[in-house]
Design a protein around this motif. Structure first.
Motif, short mmCIF file in Angstrom:
data_model
loop_
_atom_site.label_atom_id
_atom_site.label_comp_id
_atom_site.label_asym_id
_atom_site.label_seq_id
_atom_site.Cartn_x
_atom_site.Cartn_y
_atom_site.Cartn_z
N THR A 199 0.83 -1.19 0.00
CA THR A 199 0.00 0.00 0.00
C THR A 199 0.87 1.24 0.00
O THR A 199 2.05 1.20 0.39
CB THR A 199 -0.91 0.00 1.23
N PRO A 200 0.33 2.37 -0.43
CA PRO A 200 1.11 3.62 -0.40
C PRO A 200 1.65 3.91 0.99
O PRO A 200 2.78 4.41 1.12
CB PRO A 200 0.10 4.65 -0.87
N ASP A 201 0.92 3.64 2.03
CA ASP A 201 1.39 3.92 3.39
C ASP A 201 2.59 3.05 3.72
O ASP A 201 3.56 3.51 4.37
CB ASP A 201 0.27 3.66 4.39
N ARG A 237 5.52 4.49 1.91
CA ARG A 237 5.97 5.75 2.53
C ARG A 237 6.74 5.47 3.82
O ARG A 237 7.74 6.14 4.14
CB ARG A 237 4.78 6.66 2.80
N ARG A 285 -4.23 2.23 -5.81
CA ARG A 285 -5.13 2.46 -4.67
C ARG A 285 -6.38 3.18 -5.11
O ARG A 285 -7.49 2.85 -4.68
CB ARG A 285 -4.38 3.26 -3.60
N ALA A 286 -6.23 4.16 -5.97
CA ALA A 286 -7.42 4.87 -6.48
C ALA A 286 -8.33 3.90 -7.23
O ALA A 286 -9.57 3.92 -7.10
CB ALA A 286 -6.98 6.03 -7.38
N LEU A 344 5.57 3.90 -5.33
CA LEU A 344 4.57 4.73 -4.67
C LEU A 344 3.59 5.32 -5.68
O LEU A 344 2.38 5.35 -5.45
CB LEU A 344 5.24 5.84 -3.86
N THR A 345 4.16 5.79 -6.80
CA THR A 345 3.29 6.34 -7.85
C THR A 345 2.31 5.28 -8.35
O THR A 345 1.10 5.51 -8.50
CB THR A 345 4.14 6.88 -9.00
N GLU A 405 -0.21 4.39 -5.55
CA GLU A 405 -1.27 5.40 -5.41
C GLU A 405 -2.27 5.28 -6.55
O GLU A 405 -3.47 5.45 -6.36
CB GLU A 405 -0.63 6.79 -5.38
N ARG A 406 -1.74 5.00 -7.77
CA ARG A 406 -2.66 4.82 -8.89
C ARG A 406 -3.54 3.58 -8.67
O ARG A 406 -4.76 3.60 -8.87
CB ARG A 406 -1.85 4.68 -10.18
N LYS A 443 9.91 5.30 -4.90
CA LYS A 443 9.13 6.42 -5.43
C LYS A 443 8.28 5.97 -6.63
O LYS A 443 7.11 6.34 -6.78
CB LYS A 443 10.06 7.56 -5.83
N ASP A 475 -9.84 1.55 -4.64
CA ASP A 475 -10.90 2.22 -3.88
C ASP A 475 -12.17 2.36 -4.71
O ASP A 475 -13.29 2.18 -4.21
CB ASP A 475 -10.41 3.60 -3.42
#
Length: 301
Positions: free
Chosen positions: A112-114, A117, A158-159, A151-152, A155-156, A148, A162
Motif C-alpha cells: 500500500t502507499p502507506d 511511505r 489504490r485509487a 509509490l506512484t 497510489e494509482r 518512489k 478504492d
C-alpha cells in the motif's frame, strides 16, 4: 202451502234421496275439513319453500362475493408472480455485476502507499543519521528511487482499488436490497396463495350448503305437489258429490212439481168437462180413479 201428495214409489224415492243427501252432506263436511287441512299444509310448504329460497339466495350471494374475492386474489397472484420473476432477474443481474467487479481488482499482492511511505521514511532517516559506505549509500539511493516509482504505481492502484471497492460495496448492497424485495414479494405471494386456497375451501363448503338447500327446496316442492294433487283429487270428489246432491234435489223438486201439475191438470179437466155440482163430483171421481190407476197420486187418511 200443503205439500203435493206423491205415490208410494215416488215417496220412497224421495225418502231415499233425502237420506242419501244427508249422508252425502255429512261426507262433504268431512271432505271440506280435510281439504282445508290439506290447503293449510300446501301453504305451509309454500312458506317453507319461500324461506328456503330466500336463504339460498343469501348464501348464493355470499358464494358470489367469495368467488369474486378469489378471482381478485388470483389476479394479484399473477401480478406477484410477474414481480417475483422480475425480482429474480434483477437479483441475478446484481450478483453477476458483483462477480464482474471483483475481476477488476489488480492482480497479485501490492504494497500500500502507506507501507511504501513508511519504508521510504526509514531509508531517508538511515541515510541522514548513518554514515554508509559508498556502495551501500548508492544501493539505498537506488532503493529510494524504486520506492518512489512503486509509490506512484501504488497510489494509482489504490485509487483504482478504492473505486472498485466502492462499486463492489454498492453492488453488494444492491444484491441485499434485491433479496429483501424478493423475500417480501415471496412472502406476500405465499400469504395471498393461502388466502385464495382458504377462499376456495369456503366456496366449496358454501356450495355444499347451497346444494343442500336446493335439495330441501326440491323435497318441499315434491311434498307441496303431492299435497296439491290430493287437494285436486278431493276437490274433484267434492264436485262429484255436490253434483249428485244437486241432482237429487232437482229430482225431488221435479217429482213434486210433476205431482202438482198433475193435480192442476186434473182440476182443469174436471172444470172443462162437466157442469153442475153433481156432474163435477162424478167427473172428479172418475178422473181421480184414473190417476190412481196410473200411479201418479195416492190418497192418505
Amino acid at each position: 202451502m200443503p205439500r203435493p201428495v206423491l205415490t208410494e214409489d215416488a215417496e220412497q224415492l224421495d225418502r231415499d234421496d233425502r237420506e242419501q243427501i244427508r249422508h252425502t252432506e255429512g261426507k262433504l263436511r268431512e271432505l271440506y275439513g280435510r281439504r282445508a287441512a290439506l290447503i293449510d299444509l300446501v301453504h305451509q310448504h309454500s312458506d317453507a319453500q319461500k324461506d328456503l329460497y330466500d336463504e339460498r339466495q343469501r348464501r348464493q350471494a355470499a358464494v358470489e362475493d367469495l368467488y369474486q374475492s378469489h378471482q381478485e386474489m388470483g389476479r394479484r397472484l399473477t401480478d406477484l408472480r410477474r414481480a417475483r420473476d422480475q425480482g429474480r432477474g434483477k437479483l441475478e443481474e446484481a450478483i453477476v455485476a458483483t462477480r464482474m467487479i471483483r475481476s477488476e481488482m489488480p492482480k497479485g499482492d501490492h504494497a500500500t502507499p502507506d507501507q511504501i511511505r513508511r519504508e521510504m521514511a526509514d531509508l531517508e532517516h538511515r541515510q541522514q543519521t548513518t554514515a554508509l559506505p559508498i556502495k551501500e549509500e548508492n544501493s539505498l539511493i537506488d532503493r529510494l528511487r524504486s520506492l518512489k516509482t512503486q509509490l506512484t504505481a501504488a497510489e494509482r492502484d489504490r485509487a483504482l482499488i478504492d473505486g472498485v471497492v466502492a462499486k463492489r460495496k454498492a453492488l453488494e448492497d444492491a444484491v441485499r436490497l434485491r433479496k429483501v424485495e424478493l423475500d417480501q414479494i415471496q412472502g406476500e405471494f405465499e400469504q395471498v396463495r393461502v388466502e385464495r386456497d382458504r377462499a376456495m375451501t369456503g366456496i366449496r363448503t358454501r356450495l355444499v350448503d347451497v346444494g343442500g338447500l336446493l335439495a330441501q327446496l326440491r323435497e318441499k316442492a315434491k311434498a307441496r305437489g303431492e299435497a296439491m294433487a290430493k287437494v285436486d283429487a278431493m276437490s274433484e270428489e267434492i264436485r262429484n258429490l255436490e253434483r249428485d246432491v244437486n241432482a237429487r234435489i232437482r229430482a225431488t223438486r221435479d217429482r213434486r212439481v210433476e205431482a202438482k201439475r198433475t193435480i192442476g191438470d186434473y182440476n182443469r179437466q174436471v172444470r172443462d168437462s162437466v157442469s153442475g155440482e153433481r156432474g163435477y163430483a162424478q167427473a172428479a171421481d172418475a178422473q181421480l180413479e184414473e190417476l190412481m190407476k196410473r200411479g201418479r197420486v195416492t190418497l192418505r187418511g
